[in-house]
Write a protein that holds these residues in place. Structure first.
Motif, PDB file in Angstrom:
ATOM      1  N   ALA A  54      -3.541  -1.875   4.542  1.00 16.48           N
ATOM      2  CA  ALA A  54      -4.089  -1.618   5.609  1.00 16.48           C
ATOM      3  C   ALA A  54      -4.934  -3.192   5.743  1.00 16.48           C
ATOM      4  O   ALA A  54      -4.540  -2.556   6.826  1.00 16.48           O
ATOM      5  CB  ALA A  54      -5.451  -0.638   5.038  1.00 16.48           C
ATOM      6  N   THR A  55      -5.367  -4.207   5.380  1.00 19.44           N
ATOM      7  CA  THR A  55      -6.083  -4.622   5.307  1.00 19.44           C
ATOM      8  C   THR A  55      -5.070  -5.708   6.586  1.00 19.44           C
ATOM      9  O   THR A  55      -4.575  -6.424   7.299  1.00 19.44           O
ATOM     10  CB  THR A  55      -6.772  -5.584   4.304  1.00 19.44           C
ATOM     11  N   ILE A  56      -3.834  -6.207   5.703  1.00 16.26           N
ATOM     12  CA  ILE A  56      -2.438  -6.586   6.233  1.00 16.26           C
ATOM     13  C   ILE A  56      -2.216  -5.932   7.620  1.00 16.26           C
ATOM     14  O   ILE A  56      -2.183  -7.258   8.966  1.00 16.26           O
ATOM     15  CB  ILE A  56      -1.786  -6.906   4.779  1.00 16.26           C
ATOM     16  N   GLY A  57      -2.254  -5.038   7.700  1.00 19.77           N
ATOM     17  CA  GLY A  57      -1.428  -3.810   8.723  1.00 19.77           C
ATOM     18  C   GLY A  57      -2.708  -3.934   9.877  1.00 19.77           C
ATOM     19  O   GLY A  57      -2.266  -4.411  10.536  1.00 19.77           O
ATOM     20  N   LEU A  58      -3.537  -4.461   9.882  1.00 19.57           N
ATOM     21  CA  LEU A  58      -5.082  -4.618  10.661  1.00 19.57           C
ATOM     22  C   LEU A  58      -4.319  -5.876  11.643  1.00 19.57           C
ATOM     23  O   LEU A  58      -4.811  -5.938  12.604  1.00 19.57           O
ATOM     24  CB  LEU A  58      -6.422  -4.724  10.310  1.00 19.57           C
ATOM     25  N   ALA A 382      -2.165   1.898  10.310  1.00 23.18           N
ATOM     26  CA  ALA A 382      -2.531   3.382   9.958  1.00 23.18           C
ATOM     27  C   ALA A 382      -0.887   3.249   8.643  1.00 23.18           C
ATOM     28  O   ALA A 382      -1.412   4.204   7.176  1.00 23.18           O
ATOM     29  CB  ALA A 382      -1.986   4.474  10.043  1.00 23.18           C
ATOM     30  N   GLY A 383       0.367   2.787   8.826  1.00 20.35           N
ATOM     31  CA  GLY A 383       1.039   2.694   7.960  1.00 20.35           C
ATOM     32  C   GLY A 383       0.132   2.564   6.599  1.00 20.35           C
ATOM     33  O   GLY A 383       1.473   2.771   5.549  1.00 20.35           O
ATOM     34  N   GLY A 384       0.168   0.982   6.460  1.00 26.28           N
ATOM     35  CA  GLY A 384      -0.859   0.719   5.353  1.00 26.28           C
ATOM     36  C   GLY A 384      -1.538   1.685   5.101  1.00 26.28           C
ATOM     37  O   GLY A 384      -1.508   1.298   3.616  1.00 26.28           O
ATOM     38  N   LEU A 385      -2.541   1.850   5.024  1.00 27.59           N
ATOM     39  CA  LEU A 385      -3.502   2.713   5.020  1.00 27.59           C
ATOM     40  C   LEU A 385      -2.596   4.027   4.439  1.00 27.59           C
ATOM     41  O   LEU A 385      -3.196   4.198   3.549  1.00 27.59           O
ATOM     42  CB  LEU A 385      -4.458   3.014   5.388  1.00 27.59           C
TER      43      LEU A 385
END
Length: 418
Positions: A54-58, A382-385
């Motif tokens: 999620a952090t990387i996806g942000l 959202a996908g990473g989360l």
């Protein structure tokens, strides 16, 4: 002040428009690396630095959003200051953003470097750059050059994705970041020495056309950009187009480009193999775009969008069952089909913008494109989360498939312009 060509003067053997197109092709091809790399970073950053997906996806999501929001204003900046300074500054900003990640140790540094700097820089070389090049330098072969410059993105993915995946697997993610920075910086001399803002700067007519003086710098383009958005936002079809295109971005750049490689790696597929499959999507999408443009001239763009989104949703619903350590024939079918459908939505969406908004259509399409990137940014995060919470991407693929059904419905109910 630029002067028209002297009577009887001999035109250059190779029209400078082709050199401008070549520089633009190389620049856009390098830019493809900037948008494709984050999907390759998910696993290495998670393993080495312990950052959540999620952090990387942000950071990836912020890059996508800024890419979209910068694009409508990039043309205004080019009209005001010229293409060469805008593109040069964009490449330098991308170089700084990519290079800063080599020494990062905290998530906010990734968000700042890759999310903010690379997002703004790459957004300045989006569709506005291609549209400006073709409008100023070409009268004849304009469609051909537009297609070639669009293909530059796919060519960049074909060149850079397998290369960067190999670098990450053998050397680590830091050399890959440095490679992106070097690619951006290497394009700067080409832009400075070969890119020209207007044929009149050289006393020439555009390729296949008649000489026209260089227009004066435009000071109110940014205001018109905002005004066109406010006017379009008062109509229902704009929100239907923007909503459907946001789902398009969510299911392409946000989902597959960002999470396909780590998702396939979860099932034992090597990163280099998954990246090569992603590169194939980038190549096949050229065929899909050309074919979709041909169909848009002959059939209702509403029906085409409904079909495209429906088929994309069905493909995503099948994707979890296709994941395996090795590439099987059904996965090849998925990759080819998804590549054909990847940007096939662009010609009918642009056709609807022309039908509904007339002279403001290019600007309105720029804002619809911004919604595409916002959708991509939301799903990249959202996908990473979801993967962090559930330990699997399955729910993401299924949810995206259902969203495509909503995009198909929104496209079909857009009213005709009276």
């Amino acid at each position: 002040m630029s002067q028209p060509p002297a009577p009887g003067s001999t035109p250059p053997r190779i029209h400078p428009a082709w050199w401008v197109a070549l520089v633009s092709f190389v620049t856009i091809m390098c830019a493809a690396a900037f948008t494709a790399v984050p999907g390759l970073f998910v696993e290495p950053l998670n393993a080495e630095l312990g950052w959540s997906r999620a952090t990387i996806g942000l950071a990836v999501g912020l890059q996508s959003v800024l890419y979209g929001l910068t694009a409508p204003f990039a043309a205004a900046l080019m009209d005001r200051f010229g293409m060469r300074p805008v593109v040069t500054v964009a490449l330098v900003v991308i170089t700084g953003g990519a290079l800063s990640t080599v020494w990062m140790s905290e998530p906010w540094q990734f968000v700042l470097g890759w999310g903010l700097l690379v997002g703004v820089g790459s957004g300045s070389m989006a569709l506005a750059f291609t549209a400006t090049i073709t409008a100023r330098w070409f009268v004849a072969r304009r469609g051909l050059v537009t297609g070639v410059l669009t293909a530059a993105t796919a060519s960049g993915q074909l060149v850079f994705l397998p290369l960067l995946a190999w670098i990450i697997e053998s050397q680590g993610w830091r050399p890959a970041s440095a490679t992106v920075a070097i690619a951006a910086l290497a394009a700067v001399p080409l832009v400075l020495f070969l890119l020209r803002d207007h044929p009149a700067d050289l006393g020439l007519a555009p390729y296949g056309g008649e000489y026209v003086p260089k227009p004066a710098p435009v000071h109110d383009v940014a205001r018109r950009t905002v005004t066109a958005l406010l006017d379009a936002a008062r109509t229902g079809p704009f929100w239907l187009l923007a909503g459907a295109f946001a789902i398009c971005g969510a299911t392409t750049n946000g989902l597959v480009r960002t999470h396909f490689v780590p998702g396939a790696h979860d099932h034992g597929m090597p990163i280099t193999v998954a990246a090569s499959l992603l590169a194939v999507i980038g190549v096949v999408d050229v065929i899909g775009t050309i074919g979709s443009g041909w169909l848009t001239d002959r059939y209702s763009p509403r029906v085409l969008l409904g079909v495209y989104y429906t088929l994309r949703g069905v493909a995503l619903l099948f994707l979890p069952s296709l994941m395996a350590p090795q590439v099987e024939l059904p996965m090849v079918f998925f990759i080819v089909f998804y590549g054909l459908d990847w940007v096939a939505t662009v010609p009918p969406t642009l056709a609807l913008c022309r039908e509904l908004y007339g002279d403001d259509a290019p600007i309105v399409f720029g804002w619809v494109l911004a919604s595409h990137q916002i959708g991509a940014g939301v799903v990249a995060f959202a996908g990473g989360l979801v993967r962090d919470v559930t330990g699997s991407y399955d729910a993401v693929w299924y949810g995206a498939g259902i969203l495509c059904a909503g995009a198909a419905l929104m496209s079909l109910v857009i009213r005709r312009n009276r």
